[in-house]
Every structure is written in C-alpha cells, then in structure tokens.
Design a protein around this motif. Structure first.
Motif, PDB file in Angstrom:
ATOM      1  N   CYS A 132       7.462  12.043  -7.549  1.00  0.00           N
ATOM      2  CA  CYS A 132       7.636  10.714  -7.164  1.00  0.00           C
ATOM      3  C   CYS A 132       7.890   9.785  -8.359  1.00  0.00           C
ATOM      4  N   ASP A 133       7.002  10.028  -9.213  1.00  0.00           N
ATOM      5  CA  ASP A 133       7.171   8.921 -10.622  1.00  0.00           C
ATOM      6  C   ASP A 133       8.572   9.568 -11.283  1.00  0.00           C
ATOM      7  N   SER A 168       6.644   4.266 -15.510  1.00  0.00           N
ATOM      8  CA  SER A 168       6.386   5.292 -14.637  1.00  0.00           C
ATOM      9  C   SER A 168       5.471   6.152 -15.374  1.00  0.00           C
ATOM     10  N   ARG A 181       5.211   4.931  -1.760  1.00  0.00           N
ATOM     11  CA  ARG A 181       4.832   4.348  -2.975  1.00  0.00           C
ATOM     12  C   ARG A 181       5.440   3.128  -3.322  1.00  0.00           C
ATOM     13  N   VAL A 204       5.616  10.742   2.098  1.00  0.00           N
ATOM     14  CA  VAL A 204       4.652   9.947   1.289  1.00  0.00           C
ATOM     15  C   VAL A 204       5.385   8.529   0.801  1.00  0.00           C
ATOM     16  N   SER A 247       3.227  13.932  -6.871  1.00  0.00           N
ATOM     17  CA  SER A 247       3.058  12.760  -7.680  1.00  0.00           C
ATOM     18  C   SER A 247       4.080  12.548  -8.928  1.00  0.00           C
ATOM     19  N   TYR A 248       4.100  13.820  -9.546  1.00  0.00           N
ATOM     20  CA  TYR A 248       4.975  13.835 -10.586  1.00  0.00           C
ATOM     21  C   TYR A 248       6.475  13.642 -10.339  1.00  0.00           C
ATOM     22  N   HIS A 285       5.136   9.483 -15.183  1.00  0.00           N
ATOM     23  CA  HIS A 285       5.952  10.663 -15.537  1.00  0.00           C
ATOM     24  C   HIS A 285       7.446  10.200 -15.496  1.00  0.00           C
ATOM     25  N   SER A 291       0.298  13.377  -0.826  1.00  0.00           N
ATOM     26  CA  SER A 291       0.273  12.246  -1.530  1.00  0.00           C
ATOM     27  C   SER A 291      -0.852  12.602  -2.643  1.00  0.00           C
ATOM     28  N   ARG A 292      -1.695  13.560  -2.355  1.00  0.00           N
ATOM     29  CA  ARG A 292      -2.656  13.766  -3.429  1.00  0.00           C
ATOM     30  C   ARG A 292      -2.263  14.839  -4.443  1.00  0.00           C
ATOM     31  N   HIS A 293      -1.284  15.409  -4.049  1.00  0.00           N
ATOM     32  CA  HIS A 293      -0.967  16.782  -4.902  1.00  0.00           C
ATOM     33  C   HIS A 293       0.012  16.295  -6.156  1.00  0.00           C
ATOM     34  N   SER A 294      -0.605  17.010  -7.311  1.00  0.00           N
ATOM     35  CA  SER A 294      -0.241  16.553  -8.482  1.00  0.00           C
ATOM     36  C   SER A 294       1.475  16.780  -8.666  1.00  0.00           C
TER      37      SER A 294
END
Length: 292
Positions: free
Chosen positions: A139-140, A148, A285, A283, A136-137, A150, A130-133
């Motif tokens: 997911c967005d 969003s 969101r 994860v 996160s990319y 990204h 959940s904290r990994h860049s």
C-alpha cells in the motif's frame, strides 16, 4: 481567501483505478467480473485454477471446454465422502492458529459443492490483510509519496504520476507495472505465521491488486493533497494441474496430510465439479502528502 485541505472539494469525478498489479505468471484466460468493487471496464481474467468439471468436462464461469485437467494417476479417493474429510485436514495443517475462523469459512464454502464460481468476501480476512506487513508495504510503495513509510525507489508510482498530471487525478495515467503482494510469511512445515493463521492456505500469493481512488482533494495554500484509496486484492481458491503435480500426492501411500488434502481438493474441483471461489480482500487507506 485561503482554503484548507479539509475545506477543499472532492476533485474526483468518479472512482478511478489508479494502479493495477497482476501476477506475471498468470495466463489470463477466463474473465470473472466483480461489478461490486471494480469500476466499469475492469474485469480480471484467471487461469486454469478457476475451471472445474466432472469426469473430464471442464466448466469455466462462461463456457464449457474439453477436459484438460488430468490427474495423472494421482488419487486419494473415488467418492466425495472420501475426499471431503481430507480437504478439511488442510485446516489442521495450515490454519491451526486461525482465531477468526476465516479459513474454515472459505473451505466450508468450497465444500458445499456449488456449481458456479462466486466471490468469497470476509470481514476478518480484510482485517488480517490490513495488519499484514507485506500488504502495508504494498500500500505504501504503490503511492511512494515523500512521506510514505515505504517507497519504490526509481519507479513512477501514484505520487509521481499525479505530479506529472499537474495534480489532476482525472488526467493521471493508470499504472500497470506493480508487483502483486503475497501473504506467505512463516514456515509451512512448522505451521507458523501465515501457514498457521490460514492466509497461506486461503491465498498465499495474490493474482491481482487494484488500487482505486474514491476521494481526492488538493489545497494549494497548504501545498498538500488528500486521497482515499481502496486496495482490492483477488486470488482464486482453486487448483490447476501444476498445483497437483507440484504439491499433490503421487500415490496413496506414505504421503503427508497436506499432499493428500491438496489432491482431494483437486479431485473435488476437477472430477466432481466443485466450483472454486474468487477470494477478495479489501483494505482502505487515506493518504495525505505534499504536492512536491
């Protein structure tokens, strides 16, 4: 009377897979279901890395096949007691900064030598993802709403598919052209980033990602929607013959601890019947976006 987004009812009839990513290099052969996280009808299929065997007999989650895993002369031991410590050395190589112990738990689970494939789930792994860049990319970009962080430019993603369905998520078509993410930032030689925190050893690149909508609400007055998404990621903690050839030891002399450990891992899996694990990360969101 106007209705706010908070007052809007959940319009989703049942949890729905809205997008799927699959490793394009995967040869999907052996099914291994996850009925706990995936809706009915969705069963990931994996390649040779999910097979395991004993002296030439390869076992899959559902059947026995003629042995097709051959060491090609690569060996770093002839007994389990020789091989197990060498696999543990991979933790020193690639998980020296794993403060949560997630990588060690996964390795030790494999080293129990169980004779059936099972799922490895770990709360610390979910937190790390959940904290990994890169996650996160992913997911967005899978949503790609106007707000969003990204977006996948020029691609139809969840937001665009919802719009095409008239904002009716039950009529939305499931997207299947997403690219799987990886957790492989850092330097293997120096043991930094994901090659120090354990993620590179545990996963590196995912084989599947499923995006599941669990709640969906729309406010026509506010001209926006809210959607709860669960991202479920899968990889196999196991090796195939290509892994052995590319990363393993060509002899028992003058080789790195990493190559030795990978060879020992392959031998335990394909010569001593140590079943691999399917590593699952989750994860969640909540997306709030305009209906535009």
């Amino acid at each position: 009377m106007s209705t706010s987004l908070a007052q809007s009812p959940n319009l989703l009839r049942a949890p729905k897979v809205v997008a799927i990513a699959q490793d394009k290099y995967l040869k999907p052969t052996y099914p291994f279901p996850d009925t706990y996280e995936l809706p009915a009808g969705y069963v990931p299929r994996y390649g040779q890395d999910i097979t395991y065997g004993f002296k030439g007999t390869v076992t899959t989650p559902s059947m026995c096949l003629p042995g097709n895993a051959v060491s090609g002369g690569r060996t770093v031991g002839v007994k389990e007691s020789d091989l197990i410590p060498q696999v543990r050395e991979l933790l020193d190589e690639f998980a020296s900064n794993d403060q949560s112990g997630m990588a060690r738990r996964l390795v030790e689970d494999f080293l129990t030598g169980k004779d059936s494939v099972r799922i490895f789930a770990d709360a610390a792994l979910n937190t790390a993802l959940s904290r990994h860049s890169n996650i996160s990319y992913f997911c967005d970009a899978a949503v790609s709403a106007p707000n969003s962080a990204h977006r996948s430019a020029g691609k139809v993603r969840i937001h665009q598919a919802l719009k095409s369905a008239g904002w009716d998520i039950n009529q939305m078509k499931t997207l299947t052209d997403l690219a799987v993410p990886a957790v492989n930032l850092g330097n293997k030689v120096l043991g930094t980033g994901d090659f120090g925190n354990g993620l590179g050893l545990m996963i590196n690149g995912f084989q599947y990602a499923y995006v599941i909508a669990t709640d969906y609400r729309v406010s026509t007055d506010e001209q926006r929607y809210q959607m709860k998404l669960k991202y479920v990621f899968y990889d196999v903690f196991g090796l195939d013959d290509d892994d052995l050839v590319e990363f393993g030891a060509s002899s028992s002399y003058n080789i790195s601890d990493a190559a030795r450990g990978i060879t020992a891992w392959w031998q335990l899996q394909h010569q001593f019947g140590y079943a691999p694990l399917v590593t699952r990360g989750v994860v969640e969101r909540t997306v709030v976006a305009p209906t535009s």
